[in-house]
Motif scaffolding. Structure first.
Motif, PDB file in Angstrom:
ATOM      1  N   HIS A  10       0.860  -1.182   0.000  1.00 22.60           N
ATOM      2  CA  HIS A  10       0.000   0.000   0.000  1.00 22.60           C
ATOM      3  C   HIS A  10       0.896   1.232   0.000  1.00 22.60           C
ATOM      4  O   HIS A  10       1.746   1.378   0.866  1.00 22.60           O
ATOM      5  CB  HIS A  10      -0.887   0.033   1.253  1.00 22.60           C
ATOM      6  N   ILE A  11       0.691   2.084  -0.976  1.00 18.63           N
ATOM      7  CA  ILE A  11       1.499   3.305  -1.052  1.00 18.63           C
ATOM      8  C   ILE A  11       0.587   4.468  -0.670  1.00 18.63           C
ATOM      9  O   ILE A  11      -0.481   4.636  -1.278  1.00 18.63           O
ATOM     10  CB  ILE A  11       2.031   3.502  -2.493  1.00 18.63           C
ATOM     11  N   TYR A  12       0.989   5.231   0.346  1.00 19.81           N
ATOM     12  CA  TYR A  12       0.110   6.303   0.836  1.00 19.81           C
ATOM     13  C   TYR A  12       0.723   7.682   0.590  1.00 19.81           C
ATOM     14  O   TYR A  12       1.906   7.895   0.861  1.00 19.81           O
ATOM     15  CB  TYR A  12      -0.164   6.119   2.342  1.00 19.81           C
ATOM     16  N   TYR A  13      -0.078   8.576   0.091  1.00 21.23           N
ATOM     17  CA  TYR A  13       0.326   9.979  -0.078  1.00 21.23           C
ATOM     18  C   TYR A  13      -0.651  10.850   0.714  1.00 21.23           C
ATOM     19  O   TYR A  13      -1.864  10.639   0.616  1.00 21.23           O
ATOM     20  CB  TYR A  13       0.226  10.413  -1.544  1.00 21.23           C
ATOM     21  N   GLU A  14      -0.092  11.797   1.436  1.00 19.12           N
ATOM     22  CA  GLU A  14      -0.986  12.725   2.133  1.00 19.12           C
ATOM     23  C   GLU A  14      -1.758  13.552   1.101  1.00 19.12           C
ATOM     24  O   GLU A  14      -2.945  13.794   1.246  1.00 19.12           O
ATOM     25  CB  GLU A  14      -0.150  13.642   3.006  1.00 19.12           C
ATOM     26  N   SER A  15      -1.038  13.939   0.029  1.00 20.99           N
ATOM     27  CA  SER A  15      -1.673  14.698  -1.047  1.00 20.99           C
ATOM     28  C   SER A  15      -1.021  14.330  -2.374  1.00 20.99           C
ATOM     29  O   SER A  15       0.199  14.213  -2.463  1.00 20.99           O
ATOM     30  CB  SER A  15      -1.508  16.194  -0.760  1.00 20.99           C
ATOM     31  N   ILE A  16      -1.847  14.142  -3.398  1.00 21.73           N
ATOM     32  CA  ILE A  16      -1.347  13.788  -4.740  1.00 21.73           C
ATOM     33  C   ILE A  16      -2.356  14.336  -5.740  1.00 21.73           C
ATOM     34  O   ILE A  16      -3.501  14.613  -5.363  1.00 21.73           O
ATOM     35  CB  ILE A  16      -1.164  12.252  -4.855  1.00 21.73           C
ATOM     36  N   ASP A  17      -1.969  14.450  -7.021  1.00 23.70           N
ATOM     37  CA  ASP A  17      -2.951  14.941  -7.991  1.00 23.70           C
ATOM     38  C   ASP A  17      -4.136  13.973  -8.085  1.00 23.70           C
ATOM     39  O   ASP A  17      -5.297  14.355  -7.896  1.00 23.70           O
ATOM     40  CB  ASP A  17      -2.301  15.204  -9.367  1.00 23.70           C
ATOM     41  N   SER A  18      -3.820  12.693  -8.366  1.00 28.17           N
ATOM     42  CA  SER A  18      -4.877  11.693  -8.490  1.00 28.17           C
ATOM     43  C   SER A  18      -4.233  10.322  -8.285  1.00 28.17           C
ATOM     44  O   SER A  18      -3.152  10.067  -8.850  1.00 28.17           O
ATOM     45  CB  SER A  18      -5.501  11.796  -9.897  1.00 28.17           C
ATOM     46  N   THR A  19      -4.847   9.458  -7.508  1.00 24.06           N
ATOM     47  CA  THR A  19      -4.254   8.126  -7.278  1.00 24.06           C
ATOM     48  C   THR A  19      -4.234   7.323  -8.584  1.00 24.06           C
ATOM     49  O   THR A  19      -3.313   6.550  -8.819  1.00 24.06           O
ATOM     50  CB  THR A  19      -5.014   7.356  -6.179  1.00 24.06           C
ATOM     51  N   ASN A  20      -5.233   7.522  -9.451  1.00 26.38           N
ATOM     52  CA  ASN A  20      -5.223   6.825 -10.754  1.00 26.38           C
ATOM     53  C   ASN A  20      -4.033   7.290 -11.594  1.00 26.38           C
ATOM     54  O   ASN A  20      -3.338   6.489 -12.214  1.00 26.38           O
ATOM     55  CB  ASN A  20      -6.514   7.091 -11.531  1.00 26.38           C
ATOM     56  N   GLU A  21      -3.800   8.613 -11.597  1.00 26.73           N
ATOM     57  CA  GLU A  21      -2.677   9.154 -12.373  1.00 26.73           C
ATOM     58  C   GLU A  21      -1.351   8.646 -11.827  1.00 26.73           C
ATOM     59  O   GLU A  21      -0.442   8.310 -12.589  1.00 26.73           O
ATOM     60  CB  GLU A  21      -2.692  10.695 -12.331  1.00 26.73           C
ATOM     61  N   GLU A  22      -1.238   8.592 -10.505  1.00 30.22           N
ATOM     62  CA  GLU A  22       0.012   8.113  -9.900  1.00 30.22           C
ATOM     63  C   GLU A  22       0.238   6.636 -10.270  1.00 30.22           C
ATOM     64  O   GLU A  22       1.359   6.234 -10.583  1.00 30.22           O
ATOM     65  CB  GLU A  22      -0.033   8.310  -8.372  1.00 30.22           C
ATOM     66  N   MET A  23      -0.842   5.850 -10.269  1.00 27.66           N
ATOM     67  CA  MET A  23      -0.702   4.433 -10.659  1.00 27.66           C
ATOM     68  C   MET A  23      -0.252   4.351 -12.120  1.00 27.66           C
ATOM     69  O   MET A  23       0.607   3.537 -12.465  1.00 27.66           O
ATOM     70  CB  MET A  23      -2.031   3.702 -10.441  1.00 27.66           C
ATOM     71  N   GLN A  24      -0.808   5.200 -12.980  1.00 23.29           N
ATOM     72  CA  GLN A  24      -0.394   5.218 -14.394  1.00 23.29           C
ATOM     73  C   GLN A  24       1.098   5.487 -14.499  1.00 23.29           C
ATOM     74  O   GLN A  24       1.809   4.833 -15.266  1.00 23.29           O
ATOM     75  CB  GLN A  24      -1.123   6.329 -15.187  1.00 23.29           C
ATOM     76  N   ARG A  25       1.589   6.453 -13.711  1.00 24.76           N
ATOM     77  CA  ARG A  25       3.016   6.797 -13.780  1.00 24.76           C
ATOM     78  C   ARG A  25       3.869   5.624 -13.288  1.00 24.76           C
ATOM     79  O   ARG A  25       4.867   5.269 -13.911  1.00 24.76           O
ATOM     80  CB  ARG A  25       3.303   8.052 -12.933  1.00 24.76           C
ATOM     81  N   ILE A  26       3.432   5.004 -12.181  1.00 22.69           N
ATOM     82  CA  ILE A  26       4.229   3.915 -11.600  1.00 22.69           C
ATOM     83  C   ILE A  26       4.303   2.720 -12.550  1.00 22.69           C
ATOM     84  O   ILE A  26       5.366   2.150 -12.764  1.00 22.69           O
ATOM     85  CB  ILE A  26       3.668   3.502 -10.217  1.00 22.69           C
ATOM     86  N   ILE A  27       3.167   2.344 -13.156  1.00 14.80           N
ATOM     87  CA  ILE A  27       3.205   1.145 -14.014  1.00 14.80           C
ATOM     88  C   ILE A  27       3.969   1.398 -15.314  1.00 14.80           C
ATOM     89  O   ILE A  27       4.409   0.463 -15.968  1.00 14.80           O
ATOM     90  CB  ILE A  27       1.797   0.539 -14.290  1.00 14.80           C
ATOM     91  N   GLN A  28       4.127   2.652 -15.677  1.00  9.56           N
ATOM     92  CA  GLN A  28       4.943   2.942 -16.858  1.00  9.56           C
ATOM     93  C   GLN A  28       6.435   2.757 -16.566  1.00  9.56           C
ATOM     94  O   GLN A  28       7.210   2.426 -17.439  1.00  9.56           O
ATOM     95  CB  GLN A  28       4.698   4.376 -17.324  1.00  9.56           C
ATOM     96  N   LYS A  29       6.797   2.955 -15.288  1.00 11.74           N
ATOM     97  CA  LYS A  29       8.216   2.876 -14.914  1.00 11.74           C
ATOM     98  C   LYS A  29       8.642   1.472 -14.510  1.00 11.74           C
ATOM     99  O   LYS A  29       9.763   1.067 -14.712  1.00 11.74           O
ATOM    100  CB  LYS A  29       8.492   3.838 -13.737  1.00 11.74           C
ATOM    101  N   SER A  30       7.731   0.726 -13.853  1.00 13.85           N
ATOM    102  CA  SER A  30       8.146  -0.583 -13.339  1.00 13.85           C
ATOM    103  C   SER A  30       6.978  -1.567 -13.329  1.00 13.85           C
ATOM    104  O   SER A  30       5.818  -1.154 -13.403  1.00 13.85           O
ATOM    105  CB  SER A  30       8.684  -0.420 -11.912  1.00 13.85           C
ATOM    106  N   ASP A  31       7.343  -2.865 -13.229  1.00 13.73           N
ATOM    107  CA  ASP A  31       6.310  -3.898 -13.103  1.00 13.73           C
ATOM    108  C   ASP A  31       5.942  -4.000 -11.644  1.00 13.73           C
ATOM    109  O   ASP A  31       6.801  -4.289 -10.811  1.00 13.73           O
ATOM    110  CB  ASP A  31       6.857  -5.251 -13.572  1.00 13.73           C
ATOM    111  N   ILE A  32       4.690  -3.775 -11.340  1.00  6.45           N
ATOM    112  CA  ILE A  32       4.308  -3.929  -9.931  1.00  6.45           C
ATOM    113  C   ILE A  32       3.255  -5.011  -9.810  1.00  6.45           C
ATOM    114  O   ILE A  32       2.590  -5.368 -10.777  1.00  6.45           O
ATOM    115  CB  ILE A  32       3.870  -2.594  -9.272  1.00  6.45           C
TER     116      ILE A  32
END
Ligand code: BTN
Length: 248
Positions: A10-32
């Motif tokens: 579980h990755i937690y951010y106090e504040s982020i633009d959008s959790t969907n957008e952050e997931m998009q960025r993460i899966i583009q960089k690495s296999d999770i």
């Protein structure tokens, strides 16, 4: 019977633009791993369905995105992902209050007011779904909403009680894993039937409008692609995609 176990990450951010957008960025960089969850206390650009925004007071509600890797699911069956997430939320919310329904395509309502929304974003490879991001916004402890949100509610507003968000998240993750495994095991009829059993307006004559034209019809089903199937009062069968019809 096979069982896929979800990652406990579980990755937690106090504040982020959008959790969907952050997931998009993460899966583009690495296999999770499947089942990885991104959570946020606050979103600065929360995304809703059809380019809407999703508003939520800081720290009061559940804002999360989960990664599925449904390589077994054909792209023309992608609505099964919405169905299982809707059913997991329906059962979870039903453990706190009554009169919970699914409003097509994937809102969850309590007493006809919206308590949760789902935004599923898929990455297709050929005719299969390689990756799917299931974004969930569930109103939990928010006590009031700005007047321009149509008919919102929260678990607090429905029950008068503040809810322990850690316990709620734990319950939701278990339900998501359980429903996802029904899909893994090809229990498509059971999933489809339960979704329709809890679908707002199923089998009842209601008012709709499409392209500015009003008509009365009843919902007779949904397609695996997500289209809504309506039968008009005159007996005509019509199918509508997400943006093509609204309830009046
Ligand atoms: C809708 O009903 O319009 C869908 C709302 C989905 C909102 C959630 S909140 C967590 C995740 N991140 C986003 O930016 N949107 C989804």
């Amino acid at each position: 019977m096979t069982k896929r176990r979800f990652s406990q990450k579980h990755i937690y951010y106090e504040s982020i633009d959008s959790t969907n957008e952050e997931m998009q960025r993460i899966i583009q960089k690495s296999d999770i791993e499947e089942g990885t969850v991104i959570l946020a206390g606050f979103q600065t650009s929360g995304k809703g369905h059809m380019a809407n925004t999703w508003e939520s007071e800081s720290g009061k509600n559940l804002l999360m995105s989960m990664l599925f890797l449904p390589d077994f699911l054909k792209s023309d069956c992608q609505f099964y992902l919405s169905r299982i997430v809707s059913l997991a939320l329906l059962e979870l919310i039903g453990s706190y209050c009554d009169n919970v329904t699914i409003k097509w395509p994937n809102d969850i309502n309590v007493n006809d007011k919206k308590i949760a929304g789902i935004l599923i974003e898929n990455h297709l490879k050929g005719d299969k779904i390689e990756k799917s991001i299931a974004g969930i916004g569930l109103n939990i402890n928010q006590e009031k909403f700005s007047s321009d949100i149509p008919d919102p509610t929260s678990l607090y507003m429905e029950t008068g009680c503040h809810i322990d968000m850690t316990k709620l998240l734990d319950k939701l993750l278990k339900k998501l894993e359980e429903k996802y495994n029904m899909l893994v095991n090809n229990e498509l009829d059971v999933i489809c039937r339960s979704y329709h059993d809890h679908l707002y307006g199923f089998g009842e004559i209601k008012n709709f409008s499409s392209k500015g034209k009003k008509f009365r019809a009843r919902i007779t089903g949904t397609e695996p692609t997500g289209e809504l199937i309506l039968e008009t009062e005159e007996g005509e069968i019509l199918r509508f995609g997400f943006k093509e019809v609204v309830f009046n």
